[in-house]
Write a protein that holds these residues in place. Structure first.
Motif, mmCIF file in Angstrom:
data_model
loop_
_atom_site.group_PDB
_atom_site.id
_atom_site.type_symbol
_atom_site.label_atom_id
_atom_site.label_comp_id
_atom_site.label_asym_id
_atom_site.label_seq_id
_atom_site.Cartn_x
_atom_site.Cartn_y
_atom_site.Cartn_z
ATOM 1 N N SER A 1 -2.403 -9.545 8.251
ATOM 2 C CA SER A 1 -3.683 -9.265 7.533
ATOM 3 C C SER A 1 -3.431 -7.965 6.804
ATOM 4 O O SER A 1 -4.113 -7.922 5.555
ATOM 5 N N GLY B 1 -0.584 -7.415 2.198
ATOM 6 C CA GLY B 1 -1.107 -8.263 1.348
ATOM 7 C C GLY B 1 -0.952 -7.710 -0.061
ATOM 8 O O GLY B 1 -0.337 -7.123 -0.445
ATOM 9 N N LEU B 2 -2.218 -8.377 -1.037
ATOM 10 C CA LEU B 2 -2.155 -7.684 -2.140
ATOM 11 C C LEU B 2 -2.129 -6.249 -2.278
ATOM 12 O O LEU B 2 -1.572 -5.832 -3.209
ATOM 13 N N GLY B 3 -2.758 -5.603 -1.171
ATOM 14 C CA GLY B 3 -2.717 -4.200 -1.390
ATOM 15 C C GLY B 3 -1.304 -3.549 -1.346
ATOM 16 O O GLY B 3 -1.286 -2.801 -2.397
ATOM 17 N N LEU C 1 -14.716 -9.631 -1.520
ATOM 18 C CA LEU C 1 -13.314 -9.363 -1.422
ATOM 19 C C LEU C 1 -12.617 -10.613 -1.797
ATOM 20 O O LEU C 1 -11.631 -10.892 -2.561
ATOM 21 N N TYR D 1 -9.705 -12.251 -4.577
ATOM 22 C CA TYR D 1 -8.407 -12.400 -3.699
ATOM 23 C C TYR D 1 -7.884 -13.659 -3.851
ATOM 24 O O TYR D 1 -6.829 -14.094 -4.080
ATOM 25 N N PHE E 1 -8.090 -0.380 2.108
ATOM 26 C CA PHE E 1 -7.751 -1.804 1.852
ATOM 27 C C PHE E 1 -6.309 -2.285 2.369
ATOM 28 O O PHE E 1 -6.501 -3.425 2.984
ATOM 29 N N LEU F 1 -4.808 -1.536 5.015
ATOM 30 C CA LEU F 1 -5.076 -1.695 6.724
ATOM 31 C C LEU F 1 -6.012 -2.549 7.003
ATOM 32 O O LEU F 1 -6.062 -2.799 8.258
ATOM 33 N N LEU G 1 -9.277 -12.630 6.647
ATOM 34 C CA LEU G 1 -10.724 -12.398 6.055
ATOM 35 C C LEU G 1 -11.672 -13.430 6.256
ATOM 36 O O LEU G 1 -12.789 -13.326 6.549
#
Ligand code: PHE
Length: 444
Positions: free
Chosen positions: A20, A23-25, A99, A103, A224, A226, A322
């Motif tokens: 989780s 990701g994109l972060g 989000l 996303y 974001f 975490l 999410l």
């Protein structure tokens, strides 16, 4: 009769939570935001925020989730007896929709690029102009919408299978693959000529090029990346048994997240440095610059496909967490309603993601607030809703949650002193830092 799910193993829970977070972060936002905001100085600041702000918040979500063992729009009331606190869960439940709406558009781009790269491998037809390719892919309404729809469908499929058979299984397969793919790409990147220039850019901090905006980004990035503030980690922890050590799990998730952030830098910056390409390319860094970089290499398309797959694993293991927030709030601990919940949520999500998907094409001229619809969703979530969510979590845990509950959940007899530091950070430091950053934004 209600029937709640549980994780099959501790490692399953850790991998799903790390999935989780990562990701994109870490993979898409971090490299370009860092390149724009002081290079390694940004990395240092991000790590400080992650350890002293992100980690305590992550532990707070774990504590509340595991103790309450219910969905995020009920748990706050259940623990305190005051249902108004459930508003924190509702904020997250709505935030997740916003989000996911952008996303899944980016998830769609990754899928489109994967399909295209497979075609390139078979036909050998390369393009020279990646900027034009990216522009034409994301501005094409059919492609953009189909890509996002496919991404949502894949996410929905995994979540519909349930906690153990869906989310846990997918995380256990995809997370190790992610690390293997990373190793291949980093080895390739680090063995390019002049690769060390990129490593130096990444690891040498230059605090003079850091500004207030960079501080805000680093803070937002720590929430974001975490996954804290919307109750996603709370939801995952609600499926956890009482034996698992959540402190250890929290540290593992943070450690893995920092590791991937560094790995992403080591995969990208040596490659761009080797070809003398400017890193400050904005959101297109991964889609415009990297395919060009890989094109210069023997078997480059295959390496790019490996890179895209790792990017895809990272992204989908986040989107499943999410969607799970919404689904768990819909099914309200009744697993039999899961399939219906998943498809209902996915349908609503698909509707909301259409304007985001069209934002780089037909709706490109429709601008308000922070820019296009897509930009507004990103801005609203990253700079407003997540920090507000994080603020509420800090206040709730610091002031409302029974100390005894927290001490038990955090294994206070084992980690002496940890509870005190944690409570201090949540009560004073985190709310003040968030307010200060907000104030500096408003006064700007
Ligand atoms: N952590 C995810 C990422 O970096 C995003 C996310 C935010 C997931 C909040 C869940 C909840 O891509």
């Amino acid at each position: 009769m209600e029937k709640r799910s549980t994780w099959g193993s501790k490692i399953g829970f850790i991998l799903a939570s790390a999935g989780s977070a990562i990701g994109l972060g870490a993979m898409w936002k971090f490299p370009y935001v860092m390149a724009d905001n002081g290079g390694a100085a940004f990395l240092v600041l991000f790590m400080v925020f992650t350890l002293f702000i992100g980690l305590p918040l992550l532990l707070a979500e774990f504590v509340i989730g595991r103790h309450g063992k219910t969905y995020s729009t009920e748990v706050f009331g259940k623990i305190t007896g005051n249902k108004y606190y459930n508003l924190i869960g509702h904020l997250g439940n709505i935030g997740v929709f916003f989000l996911l709406s952008f996303y899944s558009v980016i998830g769609g781009w990754i899928l489109l690029y994967m399909i295209r790269t497979v075609c390139v491998i078979f036909t050998g037809q390369h393009t020279k102009n990646y900027e034009a390719l990216f522009g034409s892919l994301i501005s094409n309404p059919i492609y953009a919408i189909l890509g996002a729809a496919l991404f949502i469908l894949l996410t929905a499929y995994i979540v519909s299978k349930g906690i153990q058979e869906g989310i846990e299984k997918a995380s256990k397969i995809m997370m190790p693959l992610l690390f293997i793919a990373f190793m291949v790409i980093i080895l390739r990147s680090l063995t390019l000529p002049n690769a060390m220039d990129g490593v130096a850019f990444f690891l040498k901090p230059d605090f003079s090029s850091m500004n207030a905006e960079g501080v805000l980004f680093a803070l937002g990035q720590s929430f974001f990346s975490l996954s804290v503030g919307f109750g996603g980690m709370l939801t995952y922890a609600s499926y956890l048994d009482n034996k698992t050590d959540i402190v250890q799990s929290g540290f593992s998730v943070v450690g893995l997240n920092i590791l991937v952030t560094i790995l992403a830098g080591l995969a990208i910056f040596p490659a761009t440095a080797s070809l003398g390409i400017d890193n400050a390319q904005g959101p297109g860094l991964l889609f415009i610059v990297l395919p060009f970089v890989f094109d210069q290499l023997p078997m480059g398309s295959i390496f790019y496909l490996i890179f895209l797959s790792l990017f895809f694993f990272a992204t989908i293991t986040s989107s499943i967490s999410l969607i799970e927030i919404n689904v768990s709030n819909y099914i309200k601990n009744n697993e039999r309603k899961r399939k219906k919940g998943v498809y209902l949520v996915s349908l609503l999500l698909f509707i909301l993601c259409v304007p985001s998907a069209l934002s780089n094409g037909v709706l490109n001229e429709v601008k308000f607030g922070a820019g296009t619809f897509f930009d507004n969703m990103d801005y609203l979530v990253s700079n407003i809703m997540l920090p507000i969510g994080a603020f509420c979590f800090a206040i709730f845990t610091g002031y409302k949650l029974d100390k005894q509950i927290a001490k038990e959940e955090l294994n206070d007899y084992k980690y002496r002193g940890l509870f005190k530091i944690w409570a201090f950070l949540l009560k004073y430091i985190i709310p003040i830092v968030i307010l200060a950053v907000f104030a500096s934004l408003i006064l700007k």
